[in-house]
Scaffold this active site. Sequence first.
Site, short mmCIF file in Angstrom:
data_model
loop_
_atom_site.label_atom_id
_atom_site.label_comp_id
_atom_site.label_asym_id
_atom_site.label_seq_id
_atom_site.Cartn_x
_atom_site.Cartn_y
_atom_site.Cartn_z
N GLU A 179 -9.30 4.11 -2.01
CA GLU A 179 -8.11 3.86 -2.83
C GLU A 179 -8.48 3.18 -4.14
O GLU A 179 -9.58 2.65 -4.31
CB GLU A 179 -7.13 2.96 -2.07
N ASP A 233 -8.95 0.22 2.23
CA ASP A 233 -7.97 -0.23 3.21
C ASP A 233 -8.44 0.19 4.60
O ASP A 233 -8.04 1.21 5.13
CB ASP A 233 -6.60 0.38 2.88
N LYS A 240 -4.08 -2.12 10.43
CA LYS A 240 -4.41 -2.21 9.01
C LYS A 240 -4.71 -3.64 8.55
O LYS A 240 -5.45 -3.85 7.59
CB LYS A 240 -3.23 -1.68 8.18
N THR A 294 -8.95 -5.74 4.18
CA THR A 294 -8.87 -4.85 3.03
C THR A 294 -9.88 -5.36 2.02
O THR A 294 -9.86 -6.55 1.68
CB THR A 294 -7.47 -4.83 2.40
N ASP A 329 0.84 -1.19 0.00
CA ASP A 329 0.00 0.00 0.00
C ASP A 329 0.88 1.25 0.00
O ASP A 329 1.79 1.37 0.83
CB ASP A 329 -0.91 0.00 1.23
N GLN A 366 -3.62 2.01 15.23
CA GLN A 366 -2.54 2.45 14.34
C GLN A 366 -1.65 3.51 14.99
O GLN A 366 -0.42 3.43 14.92
CB GLN A 366 -3.14 3.00 13.04
N ARG A 373 -7.75 3.60 13.58
CA ARG A 373 -6.84 4.72 13.79
C ARG A 373 -6.23 4.73 15.20
O ARG A 373 -5.08 5.15 15.37
CB ARG A 373 -7.58 6.04 13.55
N GLU A 408 -10.54 3.84 3.93
CA GLU A 408 -9.62 4.60 3.09
C GLU A 408 -9.96 4.36 1.63
O GLU A 408 -9.93 3.22 1.16
CB GLU A 408 -8.16 4.21 3.37
N GLU A 456 -9.58 12.46 7.88
CA GLU A 456 -9.49 13.79 7.27
C GLU A 456 -10.84 14.49 7.23
O GLU A 456 -10.94 15.69 7.53
CB GLU A 456 -8.99 13.67 5.82
N HIS A 493 -3.73 14.00 0.90
CA HIS A 493 -3.94 13.15 2.07
C HIS A 493 -2.75 13.23 3.02
O HIS A 493 -2.92 13.42 4.23
CB HIS A 493 -4.14 11.71 1.61
#
Length: 436
Positions: free
Chosen positions: A210, A242, A262, A266, A136, A249, A246, A208, A383, A143
């Site tokens: 992607e 993904d 993570k 996925t 990844d 992480q 948080r 996420e 975000e 971002h």
Amino acid sequence: MTDATHDPALRSWVESANSRDSDFPIQNLPFGVFRSGGDPAARIGVAIGDRILDLAGAAARGLLSGLSESALAACRVPVLNALFALPALERAALRRQVSRLLQSGEASGRGAADALLVPMSGAELLLPVTIGDYTDFYASIDHATNVGKMFRPDNPLLPNYKWLPIGYHGRASSIVVSGTPVRRPSGQRKDPSAEQPTFGPSRLLDYELELGAFVGAPNPLGSPVPIGEADQRVAGFCLLNDWSARDIQSWEYQPLGPFLGKSFATTVSPWIVTREALEPFRRPRAARPEGDPAPMAELDTPVDRERGAYGITLEVWLTTPRMRTEGTAPALVSRSDFARLYWTVGQMVAHHTSNGCNLRTGDLLGSGTVSGATPDSRGCLLERTWRGSEPLALPNGETRKFLEDGDEVVFRGYAEAAGSVRIGFGECRGTVGPAV
């Protein structure tokens, strides 16, 4: 380059493929793997409108005549790896043959092909590729800047960001196909004010947005792929979520980077849009701000500068349990442009192999969260809600800082350009289940 399969005037005898809203017109022809009708056997298929053409059946009935034996054999394998390993010219020949078979006015073979169409609504779509490795990246500067500002307001981007594509090695075993429920992970997390960490379900679960790229032709160990060949090593693209815990992480990532926050899941979309189908939507790579360093020679060619990006729009939609009960329509949370990435897919492949790392057919490369410059183009809740300080307001009056149990996240993607027919990626869907 573009050829007759991209002709915007083409129409299919599969009427649903001719709708302006269809993700899968005859100009697309993405590959996937499915089973249907109570038959447990998996088969390769091609999406056309709201139907699936059984490609294995087409090969068995002689409807793909003129193709090489290796291409015909690849159509009979119940995953896409053998097909992706074919030389690009052979994959292009297969695409042309399928396009001719499904075109309006094509009488030869239509009756036999019609019998091989399966309603998409009644099919089970499977993970289409055997994925050996998953990497990844972190290719969106919007971002990276947003996340950096939250933790390092005075220095959001680390010094290496503008010199090389940042990435980490992910977990291939927990990649699942769209529609698979995602269980909320548990792990260690530490509140900033606490003296010690605690163990329990993640409180800050996120998505996420992607795009994923599947490797076609492999490179031998010790043999870097030059930037001039790198883009050609990609066979096709999918939507990719993904999922990220948080709080887990943020506690674990230093000094070695993402791990359990993570690796729990996925999600990828079931239909792989080929690089060939996306040719009309190539774009110049995003211009770098004045004063940024130019890419080093191993990451730069005129072709990558002029055609290295793809004009693909990516969207996030969200529904909560209450919204579904009330019949409230899904809420559009964000919309972003894949062409804004700071690093192109070709640069990712070239950098990944620059030390001699061997990519293998079916390996998956994630772009990293695709965000834009405005709040409504931010590709994750971290975000979008600015780390929870600006909760997202939903149409029914609910708010979200991060995902709650029962929330369903749906990604959609499409490419469009003047003079070309819009093509789509379908959906990448996942619902959050409670922790064990």
